[in-house]
Design a protein around this motif. Structure first.
Motif, PDB file in Angstrom:
ATOM      1  N   HIS A  60      16.295  16.776 -18.820  1.00 26.16           N
ATOM      2  CA  HIS A  60      15.780  15.411 -18.807  1.00 26.16           C
ATOM      3  C   HIS A  60      14.252  15.387 -18.743  1.00 26.16           C
ATOM      4  N   VAL A  61      13.646  16.360 -18.077  1.00 19.86           N
ATOM      5  CA  VAL A  61      12.182  16.440 -18.085  1.00 19.86           C
ATOM      6  C   VAL A  61      11.697  16.722 -19.501  1.00 19.86           C
ATOM      7  N   ALA A  62      12.370  17.647 -20.185  1.00 20.11           N
ATOM      8  CA  ALA A  62      11.979  17.977 -21.559  1.00 20.11           C
ATOM      9  C   ALA A  62      12.175  16.792 -22.485  1.00 20.11           C
ATOM     10  N   ARG A  63      13.265  16.075 -22.300  1.00 19.00           N
ATOM     11  CA  ARG A  63      13.581  14.938 -23.178  1.00 19.00           C
ATOM     12  C   ARG A  63      12.629  13.767 -22.957  1.00 19.00           C
ATOM     13  N   LEU A  64      12.254  13.513 -21.690  1.00 20.08           N
ATOM     14  CA  LEU A  64      11.453  12.334 -21.359  1.00 20.08           C
ATOM     15  C   LEU A  64       9.967  12.642 -21.228  1.00 20.08           C
ATOM     16  N   GLY A  65       9.627  13.906 -21.025  1.00 20.47           N
ATOM     17  CA  GLY A  65       8.226  14.312 -21.058  1.00 20.47           C
ATOM     18  C   GLY A  65       7.479  14.326 -19.746  1.00 20.47           C
ATOM     19  N   THR A  66       8.017  13.664 -18.717  1.00 23.67           N
ATOM     20  CA  THR A  66       7.344  13.657 -17.415  1.00 23.67           C
ATOM     21  C   THR A  66       8.369  13.777 -16.296  1.00 23.67           C
ATOM     22  N   VAL A  67       7.900  14.253 -15.146  1.00 25.18           N
ATOM     23  CA  VAL A  67       8.761  14.363 -13.964  1.00 25.18           C
ATOM     24  C   VAL A  67       9.175  12.977 -13.487  1.00 25.18           C
ATOM     25  N   SER A  68       8.239  12.035 -13.502  1.00 26.81           N
ATOM     26  CA  SER A  68       8.538  10.683 -13.015  1.00 26.81           C
ATOM     27  C   SER A  68       9.666  10.038 -13.818  1.00 26.81           C
ATOM     28  N   ALA A  69       9.577  10.158 -15.151  1.00 24.26           N
ATOM     29  CA  ALA A  69      10.609   9.552 -15.993  1.00 24.26           C
ATOM     30  C   ALA A  69      11.965  10.206 -15.759  1.00 24.26           C
ATOM     31  N   ALA A  70      11.968  11.533 -15.613  1.00 25.60           N
ATOM     32  CA  ALA A  70      13.224  12.239 -15.354  1.00 25.60           C
ATOM     33  C   ALA A  70      13.795  11.850 -14.001  1.00 25.60           C
ATOM     34  N   ALA A  71      12.920  11.733 -12.993  1.00 23.66           N
ATOM     35  CA  ALA A  71      13.369  11.339 -11.650  1.00 23.66           C
ATOM     36  C   ALA A  71      14.016   9.957 -11.682  1.00 23.66           C
ATOM     37  N   ASP A  72      13.414   9.017 -12.404  1.00 27.11           N
ATOM     38  CA  ASP A  72      13.981   7.666 -12.509  1.00 27.11           C
ATOM     39  C   ASP A  72      15.331   7.695 -13.216  1.00 27.11           C
ATOM     40  N   ALA A  73      15.416   8.472 -14.289  1.00 25.56           N
ATOM     41  CA  ALA A  73      16.667   8.529 -15.062  1.00 25.56           C
ATOM     42  C   ALA A  73      17.801   9.145 -14.268  1.00 25.56           C
ATOM     43  N   LEU A  74      17.467  10.117 -13.423  1.00 23.80           N
ATOM     44  CA  LEU A  74      18.492  10.840 -12.670  1.00 23.80           C
ATOM     45  C   LEU A  74      18.721  10.280 -11.274  1.00 23.80           C
ATOM     46  N   GLY A  75      17.853   9.349 -10.844  1.00 27.09           N
ATOM     47  CA  GLY A  75      17.969   8.808  -9.493  1.00 27.09           C
ATOM     48  C   GLY A  75      17.573   9.806  -8.428  1.00 27.09           C
ATOM     49  N   LEU A  76      16.591  10.658  -8.739  1.00 28.37           N
ATOM     50  CA  LEU A  76      16.125  11.687  -7.816  1.00 28.37           C
ATOM     51  C   LEU A  76      14.679  11.433  -7.421  1.00 28.37           C
ATOM     52  N   HIS A  77      14.255  12.078  -6.346  1.00 28.28           N
ATOM     53  CA  HIS A  77      12.845  12.028  -5.954  1.00 28.28           C
ATOM     54  C   HIS A  77      12.065  13.013  -6.820  1.00 28.28           C
ATOM     55  N   ARG A  78      10.787  12.711  -7.057  1.00 28.89           N
ATOM     56  CA  ARG A  78       9.946  13.609  -7.864  1.00 28.89           C
ATOM     57  C   ARG A  78       9.933  15.021  -7.299  1.00 28.89           C
ATOM     58  N   ALA A  79       9.886  15.123  -5.978  1.00 28.44           N
ATOM     59  CA  ALA A  79       9.845  16.446  -5.349  1.00 28.44           C
ATOM     60  C   ALA A  79      11.115  17.237  -5.648  1.00 28.44           C
ATOM     61  N   THR A  80      12.237  16.532  -5.720  1.00 29.09           N
ATOM     62  CA  THR A  80      13.507  17.201  -6.035  1.00 29.09           C
ATOM     63  C   THR A  80      13.499  17.726  -7.466  1.00 29.09           C
ATOM     64  N   VAL A  81      12.965  16.921  -8.381  1.00 30.84           N
ATOM     65  CA  VAL A  81      12.869  17.354  -9.780  1.00 30.84           C
ATOM     66  C   VAL A  81      11.997  18.596  -9.895  1.00 30.84           C
ATOM     67  N   ASN A  82      10.844  18.577  -9.224  1.00 28.11           N
ATOM     68  CA  ASN A  82       9.955  19.742  -9.255  1.00 28.11           C
ATOM     69  C   ASN A  82      10.636  20.970  -8.655  1.00 28.11           C
ATOM     70  N   ARG A  83      11.376  20.762  -7.589  1.00 31.45           N
ATOM     71  CA  ARG A  83      12.069  21.893  -6.956  1.00 31.45           C
ATOM     72  C   ARG A  83      13.136  22.465  -7.892  1.00 31.45           C
ATOM     73  N   HIS A  84      13.849  21.589  -8.596  1.00 31.77           N
ATOM     74  CA  HIS A  84      14.859  22.069  -9.545  1.00 31.77           C
ATOM     75  C   HIS A  84      14.225  22.927 -10.646  1.00 31.77           C
ATOM     76  N   ILE A  85      13.080  22.482 -11.145  1.00 29.05           N
ATOM     77  CA  ILE A  85      12.398  23.250 -12.198  1.00 29.05           C
ATOM     78  C   ILE A  85      11.949  24.607 -11.672  1.00 29.05           C
ATOM     79  N   ASP A  86      11.354  24.621 -10.478  1.00 25.75           N
ATOM     80  CA  ASP A  86      10.911  25.896  -9.876  1.00 25.75           C
ATOM     81  C   ASP A  86      12.089  26.833  -9.674  1.00 25.75           C
ATOM     82  N   THR A  87      13.206  26.288  -9.189  1.00 26.38           N
ATOM     83  CA  THR A  87      14.396  27.113  -8.935  1.00 26.38           C
ATOM     84  C   THR A  87      14.927  27.707 -10.236  1.00 26.38           C
ATOM     85  N   LEU A  88      14.952  26.893 -11.275  1.00 26.48           N
ATOM     86  CA  LEU A  88      15.470  27.361 -12.562  1.00 26.48           C
ATOM     87  C   LEU A  88      14.567  28.442 -13.150  1.00 26.48           C
TER      88      LEU A  88
END
Length: 295
Positions: free
Chosen positions: A12-40
């Motif tokens: 979703h980050v790749a599709r939408l281009g930003t962490v904020s947009a992905a966080a909104d689409a997934l219903g997650l906090h920005r920090a959670t999105v960043n953590r998921h990317i780091d973990t992956l």
């Protein structure tokens, strides 16, 4: 690999281009999105994204990984829809790619698809190269010429696509109609600027039309069509497109050399998904209706 949640987030980050947009689409906090990317990225052992001021862009490794994620996401979504059953309409988006001269051929099918699935957005890209379906650049491609031979593509015969020289009634009133191919003195033409080798009528243009006979040229096929319809000159149009517009008359008898074979191309992993099959069904229904109309 057991990081499916992280993979979906990265998709979703790749599709939408930003962490904020992905966080909104997934219903997650920005920090959670960043953590998921780091973990992956830790799990894979390679960088997936390049961070810059405008957002995130994919590395080469990221492109390979995310194309897998996109297919997985679409196939899971398709499976969920089938399991739920009773869902009358398809949602999400479907991407088509085609050559510019063929842009009018699918509009009736798209209209039919949208009338059945108003919550599914259709994206159409026009380009000269076959989209890399394995990278999720399109769900369905309409191409012409030699049959695509990629081992992972499902290729279906679309039909023969014919072209001819057409002139609008307003042009013919002013200039008259040429009686034969040798009777073009005093006539002007509207021509595409594509390399002649890519057009079934390219050699005819090269051998017949002098530069002083050209009233307008463009790389944009839409400009060519509008110019012919405005009576600016004689130009090549697809037969189906010309019939649909009306007030256009073929100038020469049908020429078999000006036909090309059309192919519908899908990727084997997504060919059987509900939305791809639904769109293909609309395209085939429209093609059958057009063939019956011509009889």
């Amino acid at each position: 690999m057991e990081k499916w949640t992280e993979l979906r987030t990265a998709y979703h980050v790749a599709r939408l281009g930003t962490v904020s947009a992905a966080a909104d689409a997934l219903g997650l906090h920005r920090a959670t999105v960043n953590r998921h990317i780091d973990t992956l990225e830790d799990e894979i052992g390679s960088t997936i994204f390049i961070r810059h001021a405008r957002g995130y862009s994919l590395t080469e490794v990221g492109q390979d990984i995310l194309r897998v994620a996109q297919k997985a996401d679409e196939m899971i979504e398709d499976l969920a829809g089938r399991v739920r059953g009773g869902k009358d309409q398809i949602e999400g988006e479907i991407k088509l790619t085609l050559l510019a001269p063929f842009s009018g051929l699918l509009m009736g099918a798209i209209d039919r698809f949208r009338s059945k699935n108003p919550h599914c957005v259709v994206h159409v890209d026009v380009g000269e190269d076959l989209a890399r379906l394995e990278y999720g650049e399109a769900h369905i491609a309409l191409r012409a010429g030699a049959k695509p031979e990629h081992p992972d593509y499902v290729v279906t015969h679309f039909g023969d696509i014919g072209f001819n020289l057409y002139a609008h009634d307003s042009y013919l009133v002013r200039h008259g109609a040429p009686n034969t191919q040798d009777d073009f003195a005093g006539h002007v033409f509207v021509l595409p600027e594509f390399p002649h080798g890519r057009l079934p009528f390219g050699n005819w243009i090269k051998d017949t039309i002098r530069p002083d006979m050209v009233a307008l040229s463009s790389r944009d096929i839409g400009v060519i069509v509008e110019a012919v319809c405005a009576g600016l000159g004689i130009g090549f149009l697809g037969d189906a497109d010309a019939r649909r517009r009306g007030n256009l008359r073929p100038i020469l008898p049908a020429n078999p050399d000006w036909k090309v074979t059309g192919w519908l191309v899908t990727h084997v992993d997504l060919h059987r998904t509900e939305k791809v099959q639904a769109m293909l069904s609309c395209i085939k229904e429209l093609g059958l209706a057009q063939r019956q109309t011509r009889r």
